[in-house]
Design an enzyme around this catalytic site. Structure first.
Site, mmCIF file in Angstrom:
data_model
loop_
_atom_site.group_PDB
_atom_site.id
_atom_site.type_symbol
_atom_site.label_atom_id
_atom_site.label_comp_id
_atom_site.label_asym_id
_atom_site.label_seq_id
_atom_site.Cartn_x
_atom_site.Cartn_y
_atom_site.Cartn_z
ATOM 1 N N PRO A 225 0.792 -1.235 0.000
ATOM 2 C CA PRO A 225 0.000 0.000 0.000
ATOM 3 C C PRO A 225 0.826 1.288 0.000
ATOM 4 C CG PRO A 225 -0.103 -1.093 2.131
ATOM 5 C CD PRO A 225 0.658 -2.008 1.238
ATOM 6 N N ASP A 248 3.799 1.927 -11.484
ATOM 7 C CA ASP A 248 2.514 2.623 -11.618
ATOM 8 C C ASP A 248 2.500 3.893 -10.788
ATOM 9 O OD1 ASP A 248 1.514 0.780 -13.285
ATOM 10 O OD2 ASP A 248 0.434 -0.364 -11.765
ATOM 11 N N LYS A 270 1.768 8.102 -15.356
ATOM 12 C CA LYS A 270 1.734 9.558 -15.162
ATOM 13 C C LYS A 270 0.320 10.094 -15.269
ATOM 14 C CE LYS A 270 6.198 10.404 -17.150
ATOM 15 N NZ LYS A 270 6.540 10.037 -18.506
ATOM 16 N N GLY A 302 0.047 -2.389 -4.163
ATOM 17 C CA GLY A 302 -0.712 -3.471 -3.537
ATOM 18 C C GLY A 302 -0.210 -4.830 -3.974
ATOM 19 N N ASP A 303 -1.148 -5.669 -4.374
ATOM 20 C CA ASP A 303 -0.802 -6.980 -4.905
ATOM 21 C C ASP A 303 -0.938 -6.921 -6.425
ATOM 22 O OD1 ASP A 303 -0.598 -10.079 -4.072
ATOM 23 O OD2 ASP A 303 -1.785 -9.834 -5.894
ATOM 24 N N MET A 383 -11.178 1.530 -6.337
ATOM 25 C CA MET A 383 -11.535 2.559 -7.325
ATOM 26 C C MET A 383 -13.008 2.927 -7.149
ATOM 27 S SD MET A 383 -9.448 0.941 -10.529
ATOM 28 C CE MET A 383 -9.663 -0.750 -10.026
ATOM 29 N N ALA A 412 -4.471 3.883 2.932
ATOM 30 C CA ALA A 412 -4.346 2.767 3.881
ATOM 31 C C ALA A 412 -2.889 2.334 3.974
ATOM 32 C CB ALA A 412 -5.205 1.601 3.400
HETATM 33 N N1 SAH Z 1 -3.198 -3.776 -7.025
HETATM 34 C C1 SAH Z 1 -3.720 -2.801 -6.103
HETATM 35 C C2 SAH Z 1 -5.004 -2.179 -6.591
HETATM 36 C C3 SAH Z 1 -4.830 -1.343 -7.831
HETATM 37 S S1 SAH Z 1 -6.337 -0.567 -8.302
HETATM 38 C C4 SAH Z 1 -3.881 -3.444 -4.722
HETATM 39 O O1 SAH Z 1 -3.777 -4.661 -4.610
HETATM 40 O O2 SAH Z 1 -4.075 -2.732 -3.751
HETATM 41 C C5 SAH Z 1 -6.142 1.034 -7.572
HETATM 42 C C6 SAH Z 1 -7.072 1.186 -6.404
HETATM 43 O O3 SAH Z 1 -6.545 0.516 -5.282
HETATM 44 C C7 SAH Z 1 -7.237 2.605 -5.928
HETATM 45 O O4 SAH Z 1 -8.222 3.285 -6.700
HETATM 46 C C8 SAH Z 1 -7.721 2.400 -4.508
HETATM 47 O O5 SAH Z 1 -9.080 2.044 -4.484
HETATM 48 C C9 SAH Z 1 -6.924 1.180 -4.111
HETATM 49 N N2 SAH Z 1 -5.702 1.522 -3.362
HETATM 50 C C10 SAH Z 1 -4.433 1.341 -3.741
HETATM 51 N N3 SAH Z 1 -3.586 1.739 -2.780
HETATM 52 C C11 SAH Z 1 -4.342 2.161 -1.750
HETATM 53 C C12 SAH Z 1 -4.079 2.675 -0.454
HETATM 54 N N4 SAH Z 1 -2.830 2.837 -0.013
HETATM 55 N N5 SAH Z 1 -5.121 3.010 0.336
HETATM 56 C C13 SAH Z 1 -6.380 2.841 -0.082
HETATM 57 N N6 SAH Z 1 -6.690 2.358 -1.293
HETATM 58 C C14 SAH Z 1 -5.692 2.016 -2.114
#
Ligand code: SAH
Length: 474
Positions: A225, A248, A270, A302-303, A383, A412
Site C-alpha cells: 500500500p 505505476d 503519469k 498493492g498486490d 476505485m 491505507a
Molecule cells: N493492485 C492494487 C489495486 C490497484 S487498483 C492493490 O492490490 O491494492 C487502484 C485502487 O486501489 C485505488 O483506486 C484504490 O481504491 C486502491 N488503493 C491502492 N492503494 C491504496 C491505499 N494505499 N489506500 C487505499 N486504497 C488504495
C-alpha cells in the site's frame, strides 16, 4: 583517505547540472532531496526533467551550457554522458568557481557524490572513492538490516582487484561479479584472512569470465500500500537487483528509493504531465527490456494480481519467451482492515469477502447487488470513490439496510491514512464532504473497531454515528 566527507550547506544555494539523459536523471533524483536551487542545462531533456521543471522543482534551460551559467553555483555536475562535452562544461564551471563533478570520471572530479541513506534529519553518506560503486549500494542496503563487520577489508581488497575485474564486460557482468564477491565469496573467505579472500576473488573472476550473458527476467512485484515496511523481503531483493523498474502511479517515492541508484526507473502511470501510457505500450516496454537481458521489475501497487491488468502483461512476456516471477504484495483491502482494527472475515458474520472494482472499462461496474445487499456482507471496493453514489443506489434498491456500516479508508497503510466511518445511507454525502484526494478503498459492511466499541457502549445505532467519535476518526 583521499576524499574527506563533509556535509555541505546547500539550502537556497545554486547547483547547476549540464545534461538531460539517464546520468542526469540519476543525479537529479538525489539533488532534488536537497533544498538547493537546481538549474539544468540540456538541449534534449528527458520528459521527467520537463515535468520537474513544470512543477517548479528545478529551472530548465533547453540549450547547451555557456559561460556565465555556473556563476554563484556551489556545485556543478557534468552529466551529458559525452566526455568532450563534459570536459567543456566542467571547464566553464571550474573557471566560474564551482566545485565540479564529472559523472563517471573520478579522476577529473573535485568531489564525488556518496550513496545516501536518507533518514532526514539523519543522513548517512557512503563513499568508496570510486573503488566499488556496487559496494556502496550494498552498504546502503545492509544499513537497513545489519552492517557486516568485514566489509571494510573486502572493499580494500576489491579495490586492488578492480583492474583485474575490468576484464569482464562493462555493466551487468561486472556488477554481478562484484555482487557475488561482496555477498557470497568475500564474507565466506574472510575468516581465512586476506589471502583467502584474494584467492577467492581469482576463482570468482575465472567463473564469471566463463559465464554466458544472463538472460532477462521480469518480476511482477507487489509494492504493497505504500509504506516500505510493508514490502516483502523478496520485493526488496528484486528492487535491489533490478536494471529497470517500471512502476505505476500509486507506487510511492519511498519504495522507488529502494531500487539500485543506477537502475532505470520508468513511470508508466503519469497523470499530471501528459496522458498515461497505454497498456500495449507498457507491454512492449517490459518485453523490450526483458529481451535485452535486463532484470526487470514491474512494480504495481498493492498486490499485482488485484485489479492490476497483470494477465495482459504476463501474456506479452510469455509470448516473448521471457522468464518471469510473481511476487505478491499486501493489497489495499488488507491494509485497510488492519487500519480499522477489523478482520475481513468473521465467524457468524461473513464467510466470504468480495473484492470489487467501482468502475471498469465500460463505466461503473455491475455486480451481484442482491448478494452484496444481504446482512453481514463484506466487500472491499477498489476505485470506488466516484462510483459511491451509484453503488449506494444499487444496494438500497436491492434491499440493503441503510444502517449497514461503510468505511472509507484513504492512504491505507501509510502514515497519512484517514478513516471515514459512515453508513450506506450516509456514504454520499459523507464521501463528497470529506474531499479525499488520495487512493481510497471503500469497505462495505465494516466499521472501525474503536467506533463499534464506542457506539455499543453508548447504545447508539450505527446509522447515527456519534459526531465527535466520527471527528476523532478523521
Ligand atoms: N493492485 C492494487 C489495486 C490497484 S487498483 C492493490 O492490490 O491494492 C487502484 C485502487 O486501489 C485505488 O483506486 C484504490 O481504491 C486502491 N488503493 C491502492 N492503494 C491504496 C491505499 N494505499 N489506500 C487505499 N486504497 C488504495
Amino acid at each position: 583517505m583521499k576524499h574527506f566527507p563533509i556535509f555541505l550547506a546547500v539550502e537556497g544555494r545554486r547547483i547547476v547540472l549540464a545534461g538531460g539523459g539517464d546520468a542526469a536523471l540519476a543525479k537529479l533524483r538525489l539533488l532534488m532531496k536537497t533544498d538547493a536551487r537546481i538549474t539544468v542545462l540540456a538541449e534534449d531533456p528527458a520528459p521527467e526533467i520537463e515535468t520537474w521543471a513544470a512543477q517548479g522543482k528545478l529551472v530548465l534551460h533547453r540549450r547547451a551550457m555557456a559561460p556565465g551559467d555556473a556563476i554563484c553555483a556551489k556545485l556543478f555536475y557534468a552529466a551529458s554522458e559525452d566526455a568532450d562535452e563534459d570536459a567543456r562544461t566542467a571547464a566553464i564551471a571550474h573557471a566560474e568557481g564551482a566545485l565540479v563533478n564529472i559523472v563517471d570520471n573520478l579522476h577529473d572530479s573535485a568531489f564525488i557524490t556518496p550513496a545516501i541513506v536518507d533518514r532526514d534529519p539523519v543522513t548517512v553518506a557512503i563513499g568508496t572513492e570510486g573503488a566499488a560503486p556496487v559496494l556502496a549500494r550494498q552498504i546502503k542496503r545492509d544499513l537497513e538490516e545489519r552492517l557486516p563487520a568485514a566489509l571494510g577489508t573486502l572493499a580494500r581488497i576489491g579495490k586492488e582487484f578492480r583492474k583485474m575485474a575490468d576484464r569482464l564486460p562493462f555493466g551487468r557482468p561486472r556488477r554481478d561479479f562484484w555482487s557475488d564477491y561482496y555477498n557470497r565469496t568475500g564474507p565466506r573467505d574472510i575468516a581465512g584472512g586476506e589471502d583467502a579472500v584474494r584467492a577467492g576473488l581469482d576463482d570468482l573472476l575465472g567463473n564469471h569470465l566463463g559465464v554466458q550473458a544472463r538472460d532477462g527476467h521480469v518480476h511482477f512485484v507487489g509494492a504493497g500500500p505504500g509504506d516500505p515496511d510493508l514490502l516483502t523481503m523478496k520485493a526488496r531483493r528484486a528492487l535491489h537487483e533490478a536494471d529497470v523498474v517500471i512502476h505505476d502511479r500509486l507506487v510511492t517515492p519511498e519504495i522507488l528509493e529502494l531500487a539500485r541508484r543506477e537502475a532505470m526507473i520508468l513511470d508508466v502511470g503519469k497523470t499530471g504531465f501528459g496522458p498515461s501510457t497505454s497498456q500495449d505500450d507498457i507491454n512492449d516496454l517490459i518485453v523490450r527490456h526483458g529481451l535485452e537481458g535486463a532484470q526487470v521489475v514491474r512494480l504495481k501497487s498493492g498486490d499485482p494480481t488485484v485489479f492490476g491488468r497483470l494477465d495482459e502483461e504476463l501474456e506479452a512476456v510469455e509470448a516473448a519467451g521471457i522468464a518471469h516471477t510473481i511476487v505478491p504484495g499486501i493489497t489495499a483491502a488488507s491494509a485497510a482492515v488492519a487500519g480499522l482494527g477489523q478482520s475481513l472475515t468473521r465467524r457468524g458474520r461473513n464467510a466470504e469477502v468480495r473484492f470489487l472494482t467501482g468502475h471498469d472499462m465500460k463505466g461503473f461496474a455491475d455486480h451481484d447487488w442482491a448478494a452484496l445487499a444481504r446482512p453481514g456482507a463484506v466487500a472491499a471496493i477498489y476505485m470506488g470513490k466516484r462510483a459511491a453514489r451509484f453503488m449506494q443506489g444499487r444496494l438500497m434498491m436491492h434491499g440493503a439496510d441503510p444502517a449497514t456500516p461503510v468505511t472509507v479508508v484513504e492512504n491505507a497503510g501509510r502514515p497519512t491514512m484517514r478513516v471515514l466511518p459512515s453508513t450506506l445511507s450516509q456514504l454520499e454525502p459523507d464521501l463528497s464532504e470529506a474531499g479525499l484526494t488520495g487512493p481510497a478503498v471503500v469497505m462495505l459492511g465494516l466499521a472501525p473497531r474503536a467506533a463499534v466499541t464506542a457506539l455499543s457502549q453508548t447504545d447508539v445505532t450505527l446509522s447515527a454515528p456519534d459526531a465527535t467519535a466520527k471527528e476523532a476518526m478523521l
